[in-house]
Every structure is written in structure tokens, then in C-alpha cells.
Design a protein around this motif. Structure first.
Motif, PDB file in Angstrom:
ATOM      1  N   MET A 104      31.640  57.012  60.645  1.00 51.70           N
ATOM      2  CA  MET A 104      33.002  56.505  60.625  1.00 51.70           C
ATOM      3  C   MET A 104      33.306  55.699  61.882  1.00 51.70           C
ATOM      4  SD  MET A 104      36.409  58.660  59.709  1.00 51.70           S
ATOM      5  CE  MET A 104      35.634  59.223  58.211  1.00 51.70           C
ATOM      6  N   ALA A 105      32.703  56.107  63.002  1.00 47.34           N
ATOM      7  CA  ALA A 105      32.888  55.369  64.249  1.00 47.34           C
ATOM      8  C   ALA A 105      32.134  54.036  64.226  1.00 47.34           C
ATOM      9  CB  ALA A 105      32.430  56.216  65.435  1.00 47.34           C
ATOM     10  N   VAL A 106      31.010  54.007  63.490  1.00 49.51           N
ATOM     11  CA  VAL A 106      30.172  52.804  63.455  1.00 49.51           C
ATOM     12  C   VAL A 106      30.668  51.801  62.406  1.00 49.51           C
ATOM     13  CG1 VAL A 106      27.831  51.937  63.036  1.00 49.51           C
ATOM     14  CG2 VAL A 106      28.161  54.069  64.291  1.00 49.51           C
ATOM     15  N   ASN A 107      31.236  52.309  61.301  1.00 49.01           N
ATOM     16  CA  ASN A 107      31.600  51.434  60.171  1.00 49.01           C
ATOM     17  C   ASN A 107      32.498  50.254  60.555  1.00 49.01           C
ATOM     18  OD1 ASN A 107      30.040  52.917  58.433  1.00 49.01           O
ATOM     19  ND2 ASN A 107      31.730  54.129  57.614  1.00 49.01           N
ATOM     20  N   PRO A 108      33.588  50.471  61.332  1.00 49.23           N
ATOM     21  CA  PRO A 108      34.390  49.306  61.723  1.00 49.23           C
ATOM     22  C   PRO A 108      33.601  48.289  62.526  1.00 49.23           C
ATOM     23  CG  PRO A 108      35.586  51.351  62.146  1.00 49.23           C
ATOM     24  CD  PRO A 108      34.184  51.732  61.813  1.00 49.23           C
ATOM     25  N   GLN A 109      32.657  48.761  63.350  1.00 51.79           N
ATOM     26  CA  GLN A 109      31.826  47.851  64.129  1.00 51.79           C
ATOM     27  C   GLN A 109      30.934  46.996  63.224  1.00 51.79           C
ATOM     28  OE1 GLN A 109      31.530  47.013  67.360  1.00 51.79           O
ATOM     29  NE2 GLN A 109      33.390  48.202  67.745  1.00 51.79           N
ATOM     30  N   ILE A 110      30.407  47.609  62.161  1.00 45.59           N
ATOM     31  CA  ILE A 110      29.571  46.856  61.216  1.00 45.59           C
ATOM     32  C   ILE A 110      30.380  45.728  60.589  1.00 45.59           C
ATOM     33  CG2 ILE A 110      28.396  47.001  58.973  1.00 45.59           C
ATOM     34  CD1 ILE A 110      27.404  49.771  59.762  1.00 45.59           C
ATOM     35  N   ILE A 111      31.608  46.033  60.161  1.00 48.42           N
ATOM     36  CA  ILE A 111      32.448  45.022  59.508  1.00 48.42           C
ATOM     37  C   ILE A 111      32.885  43.951  60.498  1.00 48.42           C
ATOM     38  CG2 ILE A 111      34.638  44.651  58.304  1.00 48.42           C
ATOM     39  CD1 ILE A 111      34.270  47.515  57.163  1.00 48.42           C
ATOM     40  N   LYS A 112      33.297  44.368  61.697  1.00 48.80           N
ATOM     41  CA  LYS A 112      33.750  43.398  62.702  1.00 48.80           C
ATOM     42  C   LYS A 112      32.600  42.495  63.167  1.00 48.80           C
ATOM     43  CE  LYS A 112      37.412  46.435  64.424  1.00 48.80           C
ATOM     44  NZ  LYS A 112      37.861  47.305  65.541  1.00 48.80           N
ATOM     45  N   THR A 113      31.400  43.084  63.296  1.00 52.08           N
ATOM     46  CA  THR A 113      30.231  42.293  63.714  1.00 52.08           C
ATOM     47  C   THR A 113      29.891  41.241  62.672  1.00 52.08           C
ATOM     48  OG1 THR A 113      29.350  44.202  64.914  1.00 52.08           O
ATOM     49  CG2 THR A 113      27.815  42.431  64.443  1.00 52.08           C
ATOM     50  N   TYR A 114      29.984  41.624  61.392  1.00 49.24           N
ATOM     51  CA  TYR A 114      29.726  40.642  60.339  1.00 49.24           C
ATOM     52  C   TYR A 114      30.799  39.560  60.345  1.00 49.24           C
ATOM     53  CZ  TYR A 114      28.966  38.534  55.792  1.00 49.24           C
ATOM     54  OH  TYR A 114      28.731  37.627  54.792  1.00 49.24           O
TER      55      TYR A 114
ATOM     56  N   GLY B  53      30.039  36.944  62.664  1.00 54.44           N
ATOM     57  CA  GLY B  53      28.816  36.205  62.391  1.00 54.44           C
ATOM     58  C   GLY B  53      27.639  36.607  63.261  1.00 54.44           C
ATOM     59  N   GLU B  54      27.694  37.779  63.903  1.00 54.77           N
ATOM     60  CA  GLU B  54      26.617  38.260  64.799  1.00 54.77           C
ATOM     61  C   GLU B  54      25.617  39.084  63.988  1.00 54.77           C
ATOM     62  OE1 GLU B  54      28.752  40.404  67.775  1.00 54.77           O
ATOM     63  OE2 GLU B  54      29.726  38.616  68.589  1.00 54.77           O
ATOM     64  N   LEU B  55      24.737  38.394  63.253  1.00 54.12           N
ATOM     65  CA  LEU B  55      23.867  39.063  62.289  1.00 54.12           C
ATOM     66  C   LEU B  55      22.809  39.944  62.947  1.00 54.12           C
ATOM     67  CD1 LEU B  55      23.367  36.338  59.532  1.00 54.12           C
ATOM     68  CD2 LEU B  55      24.946  38.267  59.586  1.00 54.12           C
ATOM     69  N   GLU B  56      22.250  39.523  64.085  1.00 55.13           N
ATOM     70  CA  GLU B  56      21.236  40.349  64.747  1.00 55.13           C
ATOM     71  C   GLU B  56      21.827  41.690  65.192  1.00 55.13           C
ATOM     72  OE1 GLU B  56      17.991  39.890  64.960  1.00 55.13           O
ATOM     73  OE2 GLU B  56      18.284  38.085  63.737  1.00 55.13           O
ATOM     74  N   ASN B  57      23.031  41.644  65.742  1.00 52.01           N
ATOM     75  CA  ASN B  57      23.711  42.892  66.108  1.00 52.01           C
ATOM     76  C   ASN B  57      24.034  43.729  64.879  1.00 52.01           C
ATOM     77  OD1 ASN B  57      23.677  42.386  68.864  1.00 52.01           O
ATOM     78  ND2 ASN B  57      25.666  41.363  68.854  1.00 52.01           N
ATOM     79  N   LEU B  58      24.342  43.059  63.772  1.00 56.98           N
ATOM     80  CA  LEU B  58      24.609  43.772  62.520  1.00 56.98           C
ATOM     81  C   LEU B  58      23.378  44.556  62.072  1.00 56.98           C
ATOM     82  CD1 LEU B  58      26.430  44.252  59.976  1.00 56.98           C
ATOM     83  CD2 LEU B  58      25.310  42.236  58.983  1.00 56.98           C
ATOM     84  N   TYR B  59      22.194  43.908  62.097  1.00 55.47           N
ATOM     85  CA  TYR B  59      20.965  44.596  61.686  1.00 55.47           C
ATOM     86  C   TYR B  59      20.681  45.792  62.588  1.00 55.47           C
ATOM     87  CZ  TYR B  59      20.325  40.055  59.367  1.00 55.47           C
ATOM     88  OH  TYR B  59      20.512  38.924  58.621  1.00 55.47           O
ATOM     89  N   LEU B  60      20.911  45.614  63.891  1.00 52.64           N
ATOM     90  CA  LEU B  60      20.678  46.702  64.846  1.00 52.64           C
ATOM     91  C   LEU B  60      21.605  47.885  64.557  1.00 52.64           C
ATOM     92  CD1 LEU B  60      19.025  47.425  67.397  1.00 52.64           C
ATOM     93  CD2 LEU B  60      20.917  46.525  68.752  1.00 52.64           C
ATOM     94  N   LEU B  61      22.892  47.582  64.278  1.00 48.47           N
ATOM     95  CA  LEU B  61      23.854  48.643  63.963  1.00 48.47           C
ATOM     96  C   LEU B  61      23.464  49.384  62.684  1.00 48.47           C
ATOM     97  CD1 LEU B  61      27.326  47.015  64.719  1.00 48.47           C
ATOM     98  CD2 LEU B  61      26.454  49.120  65.709  1.00 48.47           C
TER      99      LEU B  61
ATOM    100  N   LEU C 106      22.139  39.903  50.425  1.00 47.43           N
ATOM    101  CA  LEU C 106      23.513  39.685  50.900  1.00 47.43           C
ATOM    102  C   LEU C 106      23.588  39.303  52.370  1.00 47.43           C
ATOM    103  CD1 LEU C 106      25.391  42.636  49.128  1.00 47.43           C
ATOM    104  CD2 LEU C 106      25.590  40.203  48.609  1.00 47.43           C
ATOM    105  N   THR C 107      22.746  39.920  53.210  1.00 50.87           N
ATOM    106  CA  THR C 107      22.865  39.720  54.660  1.00 50.87           C
ATOM    107  C   THR C 107      21.606  39.158  55.313  1.00 50.87           C
ATOM    108  OG1 THR C 107      22.094  41.939  55.256  1.00 50.87           O
ATOM    109  CG2 THR C 107      24.437  41.698  54.755  1.00 50.87           C
ATOM    110  N   GLY C 108      20.489  39.151  54.587  1.00 47.36           N
ATOM    111  CA  GLY C 108      19.241  38.693  55.184  1.00 47.36           C
ATOM    112  C   GLY C 108      18.476  39.791  55.898  1.00 47.36           C
ATOM    113  N   LEU C 109      18.903  41.055  55.743  1.00 47.33           N
ATOM    114  CA  LEU C 109      18.202  42.176  56.376  1.00 47.33           C
ATOM    115  C   LEU C 109      16.766  42.242  55.874  1.00 47.33           C
ATOM    116  CD1 LEU C 109      18.345  44.854  58.093  1.00 47.33           C
ATOM    117  CD2 LEU C 109      18.932  46.003  55.946  1.00 47.33           C
TER     118      LEU C 109
END
Length: 487
Positions: free
Chosen positions: A263-273, A276-284, A405-408
Motif C-alpha cells: 500500500m505504501a509502494v502503490n502510489p509511488q508506482i502510479i506517480k512514477t508512471y 514517465g520514469e519507466l526505469e524507476n517503475l521497473y525497479l519499484l 503495457l509498460t515494456g517490462l
């Protein structure tokens, strides 16, 4: 919360008895089947609010909140209508409930309807807290909820008759208090939570479409959870529901560790996307999946290996199948914890139509497979083994869809998440299993020794085989920083 939850569950079972406890779980589950719309709505609201916070130039948070509040209120009324028609018919004509308990079941049903309505309407306020990453506040409210539920059970001691109905009314009071506290906090701390007449039909329709596609995934989750509950009722009656109810309560308490982390990480995933910070998104995504599994594994392993003793000490009277149900449910929860960040990444893109059609459509097959398996004479625990197999397959289906969807990169995810998890599991299991086999004693000393060995074995395995060098360095810095502050 774990301590309060386990103690509360024990008291409820003792006060209600196995039959009434099973009835409450299957009635609450029946309402929760329709109430699984909460999941779709919650995902939709948190996605739009988090996206607005991550990209404020394109979105108005106040407008998003008020639109979602109106949508939730309308859908809450629709849900109540469905429950009071189809759900009530199912209660009287399909569920296996002793005739003497039908009136009590009806009033428990009505309490559950109001609880569901309040839960749906308060979703935008919950989403506002999580999207603003006020995790400490969320933790306080969660603890408050656990304390109120304990007080409710203690008050149940005063009742000598109709305890099932009184328990339903007390649980309704709990929901009223919890919802009231959340709404009051949001109105005080977030100006965007003030109700205003904002007419944005386009945003409302967009959120409804998003929620609609999310409903497919939530319907699948409903059949994986409450559908199993009804199957057990049809083939075994309230006693099997009591066994599953205990198992699910323990599983919910245990998985809170991973759920609150996610729950703490989920908002970060959405905000990072949104940024447009895709590399940080994959790391998260990878770290959230891996650490969620580790959190559950370190708690679940000692619990699974000592389950017979724990349930006997905790409940004294343990319904049949509780042990095997809980073991399998915990394993399913560990598998699903890996999938959770992938689901949130799909929500972040907003392109969820084919994601939910594919994943939800696949998971919907679980219920008919479980039905025909039980009808053929299989043991009740087979439905959970089927659930486990479906969870594993769904993980790989999600991976393929998220790649589009994201290129992961799927190979990178397997190397970063699945291989470390397999290494940690393989290294952590042998010593605890060897000790359990070599020392079958029921003593308290054996229990604590085995628990300590499980925790140490898992933590060492995670440190040696489950973390990258940067992750180990980060943890070292955090420990040193914490010790320095404490000193």
C-alpha cells in the motif's frame, strides 16, 4: 494488529460457537461477493487521485475526488439493491443454514448490507489518505479498527442470548465509527475532500469505464475467495465455513505486513508512471514483488510448521480441516503477493481492458473446476490446491500482459524476483524441516526453538541469496542510521 486479531478471533469462536461462527462467515461472505465492487472502485479512485498528484498540471485532485465520491454513492445504492434482491433469495433458497438460525442469519445479512454501503462510500476518503502517502495515519486508523473490534467482542460477553445478531449489530457499529473517523480526518487535513458541486461528466464516465474493467478482475478475486466459501457451504455446511473463516482471519492478519508494505509502494508506482520514469517503475515493481514475498515467508514458515500446536493452544476446539486450509491459503497468499505490483502497474497505465479480460477470464474458470472437483467426491482442501495452481498460472499471464503495457522485460523480472525467491526458499527450508522431523515434541520450548530457527534461517537466506549488493548496502546504512539515532 496480529496479536489483537488472533486474540479477537479466538474470543469470537468461543462466544459464538462453531456453527454460528460459520454462519456469520458465510453470510458476510455472501454480501462481500457483491461488495467486491469495493476492490474495483478502490483501485480506480486511488489510481486517479495518485495520477493527479503525480501530474498536477493535467489533473485537478478536488475534481477527481468529488467525481469519485458521486460515482461511489450511486454504485453503493446499486450494490444494496442487488444484495437485497438476488442476495436475499440466495440466503433463503441456496445456503445450508439450520432452520432455527434463519432469522438470526437474516439480521446478520442486513447488518452486512449496511456495512458494505458505508465501506463503498468511504473508499474515496481512504484513497485520499493512501495517495497522499500518509501511511502513519493509515496505520493508526488500522490499529484503531482492531482495538474497536476487540472491544466489540468483549461486549459480546455481556449477551446471554442472540449473540449472532448482537455481534452483527456491534460489527455495524464498528464500521460506522471507523468510517466517521476517516471522513472527519480527511475533511480536516485535505481541502480537496470538501464536498463541492463539480460536474465533469467526461471524467465520471472515464472512471466508470475504468472501474467496469476492474470489475472483471475483482469478480475473479470474488470467485477465488467467497466463491470457495459458498462451495464449502454447499458440500460441507457451516462447519467447513468455520474452518475456512478461521484460516482466512489468520491469513488476513499475517498478510497485513505485505499488504501495508504494498500500500505504501502503490502510489509511488502510479506517480512514477505518470512522470514517465519507466526505469524507476521497473525497479519499484521488482522490489515490491520480492520484498512482499519475503515479508510473508518469514512470518508464514514458522506458522505453517507449528500449525497444529498453535491452533490447539489458540482455539482449544479446532474445526476439522482448519490446519490444511490455513497452510494452503498462506501459500496462495505468498504467490499472489508477487503478482500485486503487476496489477498496480496495469492500473497505472489506464489501459486495463485486455488485462482484466485475460486475467479475470482465466481466474473465473477456478470456480467451475472447484465445483466439479468437489462433486466428484474430492476432499474439501482440493479447492485450495486448485486455487494455488490458478494463482501460479495467472502470475505468468500477468507478466506477459505487463510487458506489452509498460515494456517490462520478463527475463529481467524472473532474474530479479523469481530466481532470488526460489533460492531463498530452497536455502531456508531444510534446517527447520529437519528440526521438526527430529523433535516431534509438543513442548513450548520446542515450539519457540523451531520458530527462532525458521526466522533466523529465512533472514540469513534472504541476506545471502535474496538481495542485490546495493540492497544490502542500503539496509546496512538504514540499520546504522537507526542505531545512531537510538543512541
Amino acid at each position: 494488529m496480529m496479536i489483537l486479531g488472533l486474540y479477537t478471533s479466538r474470543l469470537i469462536l468461543q462466544l459464538l460457537g462453531v456453527e454460528d461462527f460459520g454462519i456469520y462467515n458465510v453470510i458476510g461472505g455472501l454480501v462481500a461477493m457483491v461488495g467486491y465492487i469495493n476492490g474495483a472502485l478502490s483501485n480506480s479512485t486511488m489510481r486517479y487521485i495518485s495520477f493527479a498528484l503525480g501530474n498536477p498540471e493535467r489533473n485537478d485532485v478536488k475534481q477527481v475526488f468529488n467525481t469519485s465520491l458521486l460515482v461511489h454513492f450511486i454504485l453503493a445504492l446499486i450494490v444494496v439493491f442487488l444484495i437485497e434482491t438476488i442476495g436475499l433469495w440466495f440466503l433463503y433458497h441456496k445456503l445450508v443454514i439450520p432452520p432455527a438460525k434463519l432469522q438470526a442469519a437474516f439480521w446478520v445479512f442486513q447488518c452486512s448490507v449496511v456495512i458494505t454501503f458505508l465501506a463503498i462510500v468511504s473508499i474515496p476518503f481512504n484513497a485520499l489518505i493512501v495517495s497522499n502517502e500518509r501511511m502513519s495515519v493509515f496505520a493508526y486508523f488500522t490499529i484503531l479498527d482492531a482495538v474497536i473490534k476487540l472491544i466489540v467482542v468483549l461486549l459480546l460477553h455481556l449477551a446471554t442470548e442472540n449473540r449472532l445478531v448482537i455481534y452483527g449489530l456491534l460489527m455495524l457499529s464498528t464500521q460506522i465509527i471507523y468510517s466517521g473517523v476517516i471522513v472527519s480526518y480527511c475533511r480536516k487535513c485535505f481541502s480537496e475532500s470538501r464536498i463541492a458541486r463539480i460536474h465533469n461528466r467526461k471524467l465520471g464516465m472515464e472512471m466508470l469505464r475504468f472501474s467496469g474493467w476492474n470489475m472483471i478482475g475483482c469478480t475473479a478475486a470474488m470467485f477465488n475467495s467467497q466463491g470457495v466459501n459458498i462451495l464449502l457451504n454447499l458440500f460441507g455446511g457451516p462447519v467447513l465455513n468455520a474452518a475456512r473463516g478461521i484460516a482466512v482471519q489468520v491469513q488476513s492478519i499475517v498478510t497485513n505486513f505485505a499488504t501495508n508494505f504494498q500500500m505504501a509502494v502503490n502510489p509511488q508506482i502510479i506517480k512514477t508512471y505518470a512522470k514517465g520514469e519507466l526505469e524507476n517503475l521497473y525497479l519499484l515493481i521488482c522490489r515490491s514483488a520480492k520484498f512482499s514475498f519475503y515479508l510473508l515467508f518469514v512470518i508464514s514458515l514458522p506458522l505453517i510448521l507449528s500449525l497444529d500446536k498453535i491452533l490447539h493452544w489458540w482455539l482449544t476446539e479446532v474445526p476439522e480441516y482448519t490446519c490444511i486450509f490455513l497452510t494452503l491459503i498462506l501459500i496462495v497468499a505468498m504467490i499472489d503477493s508477487i503478482s500485486s505490483p503487476l496489477m498496480k502497474a496495469a492500473d497505472a497505465t489506464g489501459k486495463i481492458k485486455w488485462y482484466h479480460i485475460c486475467v479475470g477470464g482465466f481466474l473465473l474458470l477456478m470456480l467451475p473446476v472447484g465445483y466439479f472437483t468437489l462433486k466428484s467426491g474430492a476432499e474439501p482442501y482440493m479447492v485450495f490446491i486448485i486455487q494455488m495452481a490458478f494463482s501460479i498460472c495467472a502470475l505468468f499471464i500477468r507478466l506477459m500482459l505487463i510487458r506489452n503495457l509498460t515494456g517490462l522485460n520478463i527475463i529481467s523480472f524472473i532474474r530479479a524476483v523469481l530466481l532470488p525467491i526460489l533460492r531463498v526458499t530452497g536455502l531456508a527450508l531444510p534446517l527447520p524441516i529437519l528440526m521438526k522431523t527430529a523433535t516431534p515434541s509438543e513442548s513450548v520450548l520446542t515450539f519457540f526453538s523451531l520458530t527462532a530457527l525458521c526466522i533466523i534461517s529465512v533472514l540469513i537466506s534472504i541476506w545471502c541469496a535474496g538481495l542485490t549488493t546495493p540492497e544490502r548496502e542500503f539496509i546496512k546504512r538504514k540499520i546504522c542510521s537507526t542505531l545512531h539515532i537510538a543512541s
